[in-house]
Design an enzyme around this catalytic site. Structure first.
Site, PDB file in Angstrom:
ATOM      1  N   GLY A   9      23.313 -46.329 -14.021  1.00 25.00           N
ATOM      2  CA  GLY A   9      23.924 -47.313 -13.114  1.00 25.00           C
ATOM      3  C   GLY A   9      23.127 -48.608 -13.080  1.00 25.00           C
ATOM      4  O   GLY A   9      23.074 -49.292 -12.062  1.00 25.00           O
ATOM      5  N   GLN A  13      24.566 -52.536  -8.181  1.00 30.09           N
ATOM      6  CA  GLN A  13      23.896 -53.373  -7.184  1.00 30.09           C
ATOM      7  C   GLN A  13      22.400 -53.063  -7.085  1.00 30.09           C
ATOM      8  O   GLN A  13      21.579 -53.976  -7.064  1.00 30.09           O
ATOM      9  CB  GLN A  13      24.547 -53.183  -5.807  1.00 30.09           C
ATOM     10  CG  GLN A  13      24.073 -54.223  -4.806  1.00 30.09           C
ATOM     11  CD  GLN A  13      24.301 -53.820  -3.356  1.00 30.09           C
ATOM     12  OE1 GLN A  13      24.651 -52.688  -3.056  1.00 30.09           O
ATOM     13  NE2 GLN A  13      24.091 -54.756  -2.453  1.00 30.09           N
ATOM     14  N   ARG A  37      30.283 -48.838 -18.065  1.00 28.83           N
ATOM     15  CA  ARG A  37      31.408 -49.747 -18.322  1.00 28.83           C
ATOM     16  C   ARG A  37      30.992 -51.213 -18.237  1.00 28.83           C
ATOM     17  O   ARG A  37      31.417 -52.035 -19.036  1.00 28.83           O
ATOM     18  CB  ARG A  37      32.526 -49.488 -17.306  1.00 28.83           C
ATOM     19  CG  ARG A  37      33.137 -48.113 -17.479  1.00 28.83           C
ATOM     20  CD  ARG A  37      34.640 -48.124 -17.263  1.00 28.83           C
ATOM     21  NE  ARG A  37      35.242 -46.911 -17.747  1.00 28.83           N
ATOM     22  CZ  ARG A  37      35.284 -45.777 -17.033  1.00 28.83           C
ATOM     23  NH1 ARG A  37      34.768 -45.742 -15.831  1.00 28.83           N
ATOM     24  NH2 ARG A  37      35.843 -44.693 -17.530  1.00 28.83           N
ATOM     25  N   TYR A 143      33.459 -40.461  -0.253  1.00 27.76           N
ATOM     26  CA  TYR A 143      32.111 -40.934  -0.559  1.00 27.76           C
ATOM     27  C   TYR A 143      31.081 -40.121   0.237  1.00 27.76           C
ATOM     28  O   TYR A 143      30.102 -39.603  -0.321  1.00 27.76           O
ATOM     29  CB  TYR A 143      32.028 -42.415  -0.196  1.00 27.76           C
ATOM     30  CG  TYR A 143      30.683 -43.071  -0.365  1.00 27.76           C
ATOM     31  CD1 TYR A 143      30.158 -43.335  -1.628  1.00 27.76           C
ATOM     32  CD2 TYR A 143      29.948 -43.481   0.755  1.00 27.76           C
ATOM     33  CE1 TYR A 143      28.940 -43.974  -1.770  1.00 27.76           C
ATOM     34  CE2 TYR A 143      28.738 -44.126   0.618  1.00 27.76           C
ATOM     35  CZ  TYR A 143      28.228 -44.367  -0.641  1.00 27.76           C
ATOM     36  OH  TYR A 143      27.026 -45.007  -0.779  1.00 27.76           O
TER      37      TYR A 143
HETATM   38  N1  SER Z   1      26.946 -49.570   1.006  1.00 29.08           N
HETATM   39  C1  SER Z   1      27.680 -48.346   0.939  1.00 29.08           C
HETATM   40  C2  SER Z   1      29.134 -48.577   1.123  1.00 29.08           C
HETATM   41  O1  SER Z   1      29.455 -49.469   1.874  1.00 29.08           O
HETATM   42  C3  SER Z   1      27.205 -47.385   1.979  1.00 29.08           C
HETATM   43  O2  SER Z   1      26.193 -46.635   1.477  1.00 29.08           O
HETATM   44  O3  SER Z   1      29.921 -47.866   0.597  1.00 29.08           O
END
Ligand code: SER
Length: 322
Positions: A9, A13, A37, A143
């Site tokens: 990754g 970010q 990618r 997530y």
């Molecule tokens: N920065 C992440 C998000 O907003 C949270 O861990 O998905």
């Protein structure tokens, strides 16, 4: 001992800044940046760069062997809002990727693995303020489900195989290098770009939405500090709570307005509001402070000043400043 590091990754970010940071510490040739990618920025090319799909366990294994890797930072993942748009993909990327990296790491003699958990691991039933380290984790996003399951998997690999996996529950991260993509805390980065580019921003969260946040230099510091701590200082192989400061969207807008005169912010909450409302507003990181000496350097004011000082000249040089 010299480290041989792989960062998955790398174009993301965190990776885009962690790679140069680790190369500064361990030497450019010692840190292999893996991308998939997205091609990533020029700085990734200052050292070894490979294309790697973490969905392919054999490919991960081959990369670990070829580069004689002893330390892995596995950052390839989807963020929360993208995950809600495509929960199946979020599970595949976040969970299969982690399992493949852990399995390839243990079978190739990797000595230490870092994996990012998140405030997204908490659910609406966790305390809103100072969410404790040990509290039931019942997230309502895919997530978050992958973060809780991922923490458990890391802890399992430690217990079953002795793999030294270390995890942090990052707050929302703010940086001026690579913009995030698909997260709920992304507004806190976008707002800076728009303040400089157009002098106006429409925020996708309500003005009173408070979330835990951190400036990227602190996130890099915490990551390296955790990974360099002796094993005796890291008894926890589930995610460590990690905190710096919390603010509402309105407070961030006000802090930027003090320095960008005439900055106008309006609020138009979208589906990400529901995600934000399911997360705590602040985090108790006593264990990280106690176990391996965590302490952030930046508060809200320091972060805002530094973001504008770095981004302003860069965007204006690109002809994008107001
Ligand atoms: N920065 C992440 C998000 O907003 C949270 O861990 O998905």
């Amino acid at each position: 001992m010299a480290h041989r590091v792989l960062v998955t990754g790398s174009a993301g970010q965190i990776g885009a800044e962690l790679v140069p940071h680790l190369r500064g510490l361990y030497g450019s040739d010692s840190v292999v940046a893996a991308i998939h990618r997205s091609p990533g920025g020029q700085s990734l090319r200052d050292g070894p760069l490979v294309t790697l799909d973490t969905g392919d366990q054999a490919a991960v294994s081959a990369a670990l062997k070829e580069h004689r890797i002893d330390t892995v930072y596995h950052l390839a993942a989807l963020l929360s809002a993208t995950g809600e748009k495509d929960p199946q993909l979020a599970w595949t990327v976040n969970m299969d990727g982690l399992r493949n990296v852990l399995e390839a790491s243990r079978t190739n003699g990797v000595s230490r693995v870092f994996w990012p958990s998140s405030i997204g691991a908490f659910g609406p039933d966790a305390p809103r303020t100072d969410a404790p380290q040990n509290v039931p984790l019942n997230p309502t996003t895919m997530y978050g489900v992958t973060k809780v399951a991922g923490e458990l998997l890391c802890n399992y690999y430690h217990g079953k195989y002795g793999l030294d996996v270390r995890c942090l529950r990052y707050p929302g991260l703010i940086s001026n290098v690579t913009p995030p993509g698909g997260g709920t805390t992304d507004y806190a980065v976008e707002i800076f770009y728009e303040a400089i580019r157009t002098g106006a921003y429409t925020c996708f969260l309500r003005e009173d939405t408070i979330l835990p946040m951190m400036y990227m230099p602190d996130a890099l510091k915490a990551t390296v500090q955790l990974m360099e701590a002796p094993g005796s200082k890291v008894p926890r192989h589930l995610g460590y709570n990690l905190a710096a400061f919390s603010f509402s969207a309105g407070e961030l807008a006000a802090a930027i307005s003090k320095r960008v005169h005439g900055f106008k912010v309006s609020y138009s909450p979208d589906s990400r509001q529901k995600i934000a409302d399911s997360w705590p507003q602040s985090i108790d990181d006593t264990e990280a402070r106690r176990d391996w000496g965590w302490k952030p350097d930046y508060d809200l004011g320091g972060m805002v000043a530094d973001m504008l000082a770095k981004l302003g000249p860069r965007l204006r040089a690109e002809g994008k400043g107001v």
